[in-house]
Write an enzyme that holds these catalytic residues in place. Structure first.
Site, PDB file in Angstrom:
ATOM      1  N   GLN A   1       1.563  -7.672  -9.571  1.00 41.38           N
ATOM      2  CA  GLN A   1       0.603  -8.781  -9.653  1.00 41.38           C
ATOM      3  C   GLN A   1      -0.683  -8.437  -8.903  1.00 41.38           C
ATOM      4  OE1 GLN A   1       2.102 -12.627  -8.435  1.00 41.38           O
ATOM      5  NE2 GLN A   1       4.179 -12.095  -9.091  1.00 41.38           N
ATOM      6  N   GLY A   2      -0.764  -7.212  -8.454  1.00 41.47           N
ATOM      7  CA  GLY A   2      -1.957  -6.818  -7.700  1.00 41.47           C
ATOM      8  C   GLY A   2      -1.825  -7.040  -6.208  1.00 41.47           C
TER       9      GLY A   2
ATOM     10  N   VAL B   1       6.011  -4.723  -0.755  1.00 43.70           N
ATOM     11  CA  VAL B   1       5.795  -5.998  -1.455  1.00 43.70           C
ATOM     12  C   VAL B   1       7.145  -6.466  -1.982  1.00 43.70           C
ATOM     13  CG1 VAL B   1       4.636  -7.151  -3.391  1.00 43.70           C
ATOM     14  CG2 VAL B   1       3.437  -5.366  -2.107  1.00 43.70           C
TER      15      VAL B   1
ATOM     16  N   TYR C   1       0.180   5.089  -5.792  1.00 45.47           N
ATOM     17  CA  TYR C   1      -0.769   5.830  -4.958  1.00 45.47           C
ATOM     18  C   TYR C   1      -1.722   6.674  -5.805  1.00 45.47           C
ATOM     19  CZ  TYR C   1       2.358   4.494  -1.155  1.00 45.47           C
ATOM     20  OH  TYR C   1       3.116   3.787  -0.272  1.00 45.47           O
TER      21      TYR C   1
ATOM     22  N   GLY D   1      -0.006  -5.414  -3.946  1.00 44.55           N
ATOM     23  CA  GLY D   1      -0.083  -4.124  -3.244  1.00 44.55           C
ATOM     24  C   GLY D   1      -1.511  -3.630  -3.179  1.00 44.55           C
TER      25      GLY D   1
ATOM     26  N   GLU E   1       9.700  19.498   1.438  1.00 47.55           N
ATOM     27  CA  GLU E   1      11.006  19.015   0.977  1.00 47.55           C
ATOM     28  C   GLU E   1      11.259  17.608   1.467  1.00 47.55           C
ATOM     29  OE1 GLU E   1      13.848  21.823   2.380  1.00 47.55           O
ATOM     30  OE2 GLU E   1      12.633  23.467   1.608  1.00 47.55           O
TER      31      GLU E   1
ATOM     32  N   ASN F   1      10.438   8.432  -4.675  1.00 45.00           N
ATOM     33  CA  ASN F   1       9.924   7.073  -4.851  1.00 45.00           C
ATOM     34  C   ASN F   1       8.838   7.048  -5.929  1.00 45.00           C
ATOM     35  OD1 ASN F   1       9.184   4.403  -4.573  1.00 45.00           O
ATOM     36  ND2 ASN F   1       9.146   4.456  -2.331  1.00 45.00           N
TER      37      ASN F   1
END
Lengths: 173, 180
Positions: free
Chosen positions: B107-108, B100, B144, B110, B156, B137
């Protein structure tokens, strides 16, 4: 002459492929996790909406029944890696115990490499359980790169060059 | 098919061939963000062939600004997936790319992309969605986990995430952006 041939799987192979899938699941001690049957294989491998592709090894001169005797299979899917594009991902490779060390695995692998190269794939990838030393040795002999270990699995990769090299070696044999 | 949200200023829809230019730009932005641009060999032609050609094998969903005047609405996010198959899970959705643009985050957008993808996966009878994420990340990992996904491996460098069928149903049920 080899005791087997390799070819694209057909929809009427599904019973035979299922037997081999169970063989692999038993070998990996994961039979309890299996959730596939002939209908699922037919729908996902041969229907309009298919998601996987399959090569099979069939015993030559098999007598006894009208159905071919399948002795090995390789099941793969296509992946898209946005760094490089099309990748052939091998989900399953299995050869019946009685047909090991006869070149069946190499022959199935060569089919997969040929289609990967024909489709201009950037790579092939797959993973293998860390304790499966004979499979790991097979992959190392192919020239695969070990991408590292995640829990019980090791990821391997063949890029375009190593695919071409492995394919021409196997096809010569 | 478009699903229009009353509240958000974007819509979620299936990608079209003519989107490839913008998707390719976003794809490069994603690779920059992941610090992987040096390894990129993909060309826009591949994107067109592999996603929209006769031999296509990936699907793509995009988030697009709502139309405003005569200005062509820009794409602000995308989610690219492939179908896979395992003999233990059956048909699976593997999310290859999810991105995104900066100004459309939080803002929703994703979540709306994921809800659309998850709905498709359920309609096709999938019991799992899988993907990988760099272990550094943090923002993505947080997203998630909020979806209800579980980290499948602690290797790894890469972490494999999965939404199982219950988590998938939950994502679709709690989606407020996509409306029929």
């Amino acid at each position: 002459m080899a005791e087997f041939i390799v070819r694209d799987a057909r929809v009427d192979d599904c019973d035979g492929i299922l037997r081999l899938i169970k063989g692999l699941a038993e070998f990996e001690k994961k039979l309890h996790l299996l959730r596939t049957d002939t209908e699922t294989l037919k729908r996902n491998g041969f229907g309009e909406d298919k998601v996987f592709h399959c090569f099979v090894a069939e015993a030559r001169d098999h007598k006894g029944t009208d159905r071919p005797l399948l002795v090995g299979y390789l099941l793969y899917v296509w992946c898209f890696f946005s760094l490089s594009g099309r990748v052939l991902y091998v989900e399953d490779l299995y050869v019946d115990e009685d047909y090991r060390r006869k070149g069946v695995g190499s022959a199935l692998w060569a089919c997969a490499m040929k289609v990967a190269l024909d489709k201009r794939s950037a790579q092939m990838q797959w993973c293998v359980t860390g304790w499966n030393t004979s499979a790991i040795n097979f992959y190392k002999r192919l020239g695969s790169e070990n991408l590292g270990k995640n829990e019980e699995y090791i990821s391997f990769m063949l890029n375009k060059d190593s695919m071409k090299s492995a394919y021409s070696r196997i096809s010569r044999d | 098919m478009s699903r229009v949200s009353i509240m958000a200023d974007y819509i979620i829809r299936d990608a079209r061939l003519e989107d490839c230019g913008e998707i390719f730009l976003m794809l490069k932005e994603l690779q920059e963000h992941l610090k992987d641009m040096d390894h990129m060999t993909l060309e826009e032609e591949s994107l067109k062939n592999d996603g929209f050609g006769e031999d296509k094998f990936f699907q793509c969903i995009v988030a697009e600004q709502k139309p405003s005047g005569d200005v062509k609405p820009a794409l602000v996010g995308y989610l690219l997936y492939c179908w896979s198959y395992s003999t233990s899970a059956g048909r699976m959705m593997v999310v290859q790319d999810f991105y995104v643009r900066q100004t459309y985050r939080t803002q929703g957008t994703g979540s709306a992309l994921w809800a659309h993808a998850t709905k498709v996966a359920l309609e096709k009878g999938c019991r799992e969605v899988e993907w990988i994420v760099h272990d550094w990340n943090v923002q993505a990992i947080k997203f998630y986990k909020k979806l209800g996904a579980v980290d499948m491996s602690k290797g790894e460098g890469w972490l494999v995430y999965r939404l199982d069928v219950n988590a998938m149903r939950s994502v679709v049920a709690t989606d407020t952006v996509n409306k029929q």
